[in-house]
Design an enzyme around this catalytic site. Structure first.
Site, PDB file in Angstrom:
ATOM      1  N   ARG A 221       0.846  -1.192   0.000  1.00 43.78           N
ATOM      2  CA  ARG A 221       0.000   0.000   0.000  1.00 43.78           C
ATOM      3  C   ARG A 221       0.889   1.253   0.000  1.00 43.78           C
ATOM      4  NH1 ARG A 221      -4.559   0.811   3.696  1.00 43.78           N
ATOM      5  NH2 ARG A 221      -3.140   0.728   5.454  1.00 43.78           N
TER       6      ARG A 221
ATOM      7  N   LYS B 292       3.687 -10.716   9.968  1.00 42.26           N
ATOM      8  CA  LYS B 292       2.898 -10.651   8.729  1.00 42.26           C
ATOM      9  C   LYS B 292       3.166 -11.862   7.827  1.00 42.26           C
ATOM     10  CE  LYS B 292       1.798  -7.191   5.233  1.00 42.26           C
ATOM     11  NZ  LYS B 292       1.741  -5.744   5.012  1.00 42.26           N
TER      12      LYS B 292
ATOM     13  N   ARG C 120      -1.322  -0.094  14.535  1.00 47.22           N
ATOM     14  CA  ARG C 120      -0.240  -0.821  15.216  1.00 47.22           C
ATOM     15  C   ARG C 120      -0.735  -1.217  16.599  1.00 47.22           C
ATOM     16  NH1 ARG C 120       1.080  -0.910  10.821  1.00 47.22           N
ATOM     17  NH2 ARG C 120       2.965  -0.175   9.788  1.00 47.22           N
TER      18      ARG C 120
HETATM   19  P1  ATP Z   1      -0.562  -1.090   7.035  1.00 46.09           P
HETATM   20  O1  ATP Z   1      -1.201  -2.043   6.084  1.00 46.09           O
HETATM   21  O2  ATP Z   1      -0.983  -1.280   8.438  1.00 46.09           O
HETATM   22  O3  ATP Z   1      -0.626   0.317   6.593  1.00 46.09           O
HETATM   23  P2  ATP Z   1       2.131  -2.211   6.580  1.00 46.09           P
HETATM   24  O4  ATP Z   1       3.348  -1.640   7.223  1.00 46.09           O
HETATM   25  O5  ATP Z   1       1.885  -3.656   6.737  1.00 46.09           O
HETATM   26  O6  ATP Z   1       0.973  -1.333   7.122  1.00 46.09           O
HETATM   27  P3  ATP Z   1       1.660  -2.456   3.785  1.00 46.09           P
HETATM   28  O7  ATP Z   1       1.698  -1.420   2.729  1.00 46.09           O
HETATM   29  O8  ATP Z   1       0.359  -3.114   4.108  1.00 46.09           O
HETATM   30  O9  ATP Z   1       2.265  -1.844   5.081  1.00 46.09           O
HETATM   31  O10 ATP Z   1       2.680  -3.606   3.359  1.00 46.09           O
HETATM   32  C1  ATP Z   1       3.942  -3.294   2.885  1.00 46.09           C
HETATM   33  C2  ATP Z   1       4.945  -3.585   3.994  1.00 46.09           C
HETATM   34  O11 ATP Z   1       4.940  -4.981   4.271  1.00 46.09           O
HETATM   35  C3  ATP Z   1       6.375  -3.265   3.628  1.00 46.09           C
HETATM   36  O12 ATP Z   1       6.665  -1.933   3.901  1.00 46.09           O
HETATM   37  C4  ATP Z   1       7.163  -4.219   4.519  1.00 46.09           C
HETATM   38  O13 ATP Z   1       7.298  -3.688   5.814  1.00 46.09           O
HETATM   39  C5  ATP Z   1       6.242  -5.413   4.635  1.00 46.09           C
HETATM   40  N1  ATP Z   1       6.595  -6.505   3.712  1.00 46.09           N
HETATM   41  C6  ATP Z   1       7.151  -6.452   2.479  1.00 46.09           C
HETATM   42  N2  ATP Z   1       7.289  -7.685   1.969  1.00 46.09           N
HETATM   43  C7  ATP Z   1       6.806  -8.533   2.898  1.00 46.09           C
HETATM   44  C8  ATP Z   1       6.680  -9.941   2.961  1.00 46.09           C
HETATM   45  N3  ATP Z   1       7.043 -10.752   1.969  1.00 46.09           N
HETATM   46  N4  ATP Z   1       6.149 -10.459   4.088  1.00 46.09           N
HETATM   47  C9  ATP Z   1       5.751  -9.687   5.116  1.00 46.09           C
HETATM   48  N5  ATP Z   1       5.839  -8.355   5.116  1.00 46.09           N
HETATM   49  C10 ATP Z   1       6.374  -7.790   4.014  1.00 46.09           C
HETATM   50  C1  BTN Z   2       0.396  -4.932   1.555  1.00 45.66           C
HETATM   51  O1  BTN Z   2       0.446  -5.640   2.558  1.00 45.66           O
HETATM   52  O2  BTN Z   2       0.614  -3.736   1.535  1.00 45.66           O
HETATM   53  C2  BTN Z   2      -0.023  -5.515   0.273  1.00 45.66           C
HETATM   54  C3  BTN Z   2       0.987  -6.394  -0.360  1.00 45.66           C
HETATM   55  C4  BTN Z   2       0.407  -6.961  -1.649  1.00 45.66           C
HETATM   56  C5  BTN Z   2       1.425  -7.738  -2.429  1.00 45.66           C
HETATM   57  C6  BTN Z   2       0.808  -8.375  -3.628  1.00 45.66           C
HETATM   58  S1  BTN Z   2       1.923  -9.495  -4.412  1.00 45.66           S
HETATM   59  C7  BTN Z   2       0.874  -9.620  -5.803  1.00 45.66           C
HETATM   60  C8  BTN Z   2       0.333  -8.236  -6.051  1.00 45.66           C
HETATM   61  N1  BTN Z   2       1.257  -7.486  -6.895  1.00 45.66           N
HETATM   62  C9  BTN Z   2       1.776  -6.450  -6.246  1.00 45.66           C
HETATM   63  O3  BTN Z   2       2.614  -5.661  -6.737  1.00 45.66           O
HETATM   64  N2  BTN Z   2       1.296  -6.381  -4.998  1.00 45.66           N
HETATM   65  C10 BTN Z   2       0.350  -7.444  -4.739  1.00 45.66           C
END
Ligand code: ATP
Ligand code: BTN
Length: 330
Positions: free
Chosen positions: A121, A186, A327
């Site tokens: 996101r 996560k 969080r």
């Molecule tokens: P929120 O969704 O609460 O705003 P978030 O920190 O989980 O917060 P997202 O945009 O949902 O942010 O997810 C992207 C984030 O997830 C990245 O910034 C990194 O911290 C984490 N991330 C990236 N790749 C992975 C993965 N393979 N597994 C778990 N977490 C990952």
């Molecule tokens: C998040 O937690 O912010 C979302 C992560 C979503 C990752 C998936 S992987 C397949 C699809 N292609 C992308 O570039 N993002 C989503």
């Protein structure tokens, strides 16, 4: 892009040594050409051992996506789905958004062996690894406009939970709006891109990344606590009962079920179920606001449009997903 890289990786997927000479003969090219193709794999983050006199080898066998196995796991409704397996793509969401704009059909799915620009996101990065994570997107076309899709991203979390439970992965929970966590780490993320008018027909590209069996160095490159199915459950990853293809087919089946229900009933149709998976219900949380402020409070519920209800020092406040992150405070 190197057209030989993936054919070579498919051969190396058995985890055995393959000599440069055998590979060169097989593909009718020089050994230097094979070496270049292997360099491209390294560039994509795939570790390939190169041992003089023995050849090339992956650190361990890898699970290769198999379209027929995906369709089999979807089951009776497989005819609905158009599944495209891509070797290397920047982002399956971006790819499918572009395809949607050119008229790709309802229920198209793109799944990638490697994403080079996986998105989270708000411009964040999603990290994945060949054979170790599932990265896919599904295109769903709605008659209604995008304005009527509030709560969709939460409903998708319910579909993921159903799929994980069906595969005997029971310890997962949802973090609002839709991260999948195990023990606060996560496991999976969901990204939805919308296309179309606010009040006309619309389309959603629903992307999910699910960690299966990430190498240690990949965990280390993720900047928040993360886990994978191998560590978070007793399920044996990459065995006949559970691999990327089975996981994808099972998730697609549950996504279609939840999306059809959502078309009829909106988020209200799955709200109680969402709450039953909620990681932080009645717990203290901190909400990170787009302007940098933090708001603390206790989560008391979810409104019918997916808005999070938090009891704060200033009374009950409502938070909508777009720009806000939750969080836990523990
Ligand atoms: P929120 O969704 O609460 O705003 P978030 O920190 O989980 O917060 P997202 O945009 O949902 O942010 O997810 C992207 C984030 O997830 C990245 O910034 C990194 O911290 C984490 N991330 C990236 N790749 C992975 C993965 N393979 N597994 C778990 N977490 C990952
Ligand atoms: C998040 O937690 O912010 C979302 C992560 C979503 C990752 C998936 S992987 C397949 C699809 N292609 C992308 O570039 N993002 C989503």
């Amino acid at each position: 892009m190197n057209t030989l890289t993936f054919p070579i990786l498919r051969l190396l997927a058995d985890g055995q040594f393959h000599s440069g000479e055998t590979l060169a003969t097989k593909f009718g090219v020089t050994r230097a050409t094979i070496w270049n193709a292997v360099q491209h794999a390294q560039h994509l983050g795939v570790e390939v051992f190169s041992v003089r006199g023995r050849g090339y080898k992956l650190p361990k066998p890898i699970d290769w996506l198999d379209k027929e196995a995906v369709l089999q796991a979807i089951g009776a409704e497989r005819e609905w789905f158009q599944v495209e397996v891509l070797d290397e793509v920047a982002s399956t969401n971006t790819y499918l958004m572009q395809a949607a704009a050119k008229g790709a059909p309802h229920v198209s799915c793109a799944v990638a062996h490697i994403q080079t620009g996986g998105r989270g996101r708000r411009g964040r990065t999603w990290i994945s690894h060949l054979g170790a994570s599932l990265t896919f997107s599904l295109l769903w076309r709605f008659d209604c406009g995008a304005a009527a899709l509030s709560g969709l991203s939460l409903a998708i979390g319910v579909a993921l939970m159903r799929a994980l439970n069906a595969l005997d992965i029971k310890s997962a929970k949802l973090k609002w709006p839709n991260d999948v966590l195990v023990d606060g780490k996560k496991l999976a993320g969901i990204l939805i891109d919308l296309h179309g008018d606010l009040d006309g027909p619309s389309a959603a590209v629903i992307g999910a990344g699910i960690n299966l069996d990430l190498p240690k160095q990949v965990f280390e490159s993720i900047d928040q606590p993360a886990t994978d199915i191998k560590h978070a459950s007793h399920v044996d990853v990459n065995h006949t009962g559970m691999n990327q293809s089975i996981l994808l087919g099972t998730v697609l089946k549950h996504l279609a079920e939840v999306l059809r229900h959502f078309e009829q009933h909106g988020f209200m149709g799955v709200r109680d179920e969402w709450l039953s998976y909620h990681a932080y219900h009645n717990q203290s949380v901190r909400m990170l606001m787009p302007d940098g402020r933090d708001v603390e409070g206790v989560v008391t519920g979810i409104a019918e449009d997916g808005i999070l209800l938090v009891e704060t020092a200033l009374g009950l406040q409502r938070f909508s997903a777009g720009e806000i992150s939750l969080r836990s405070i523990n």
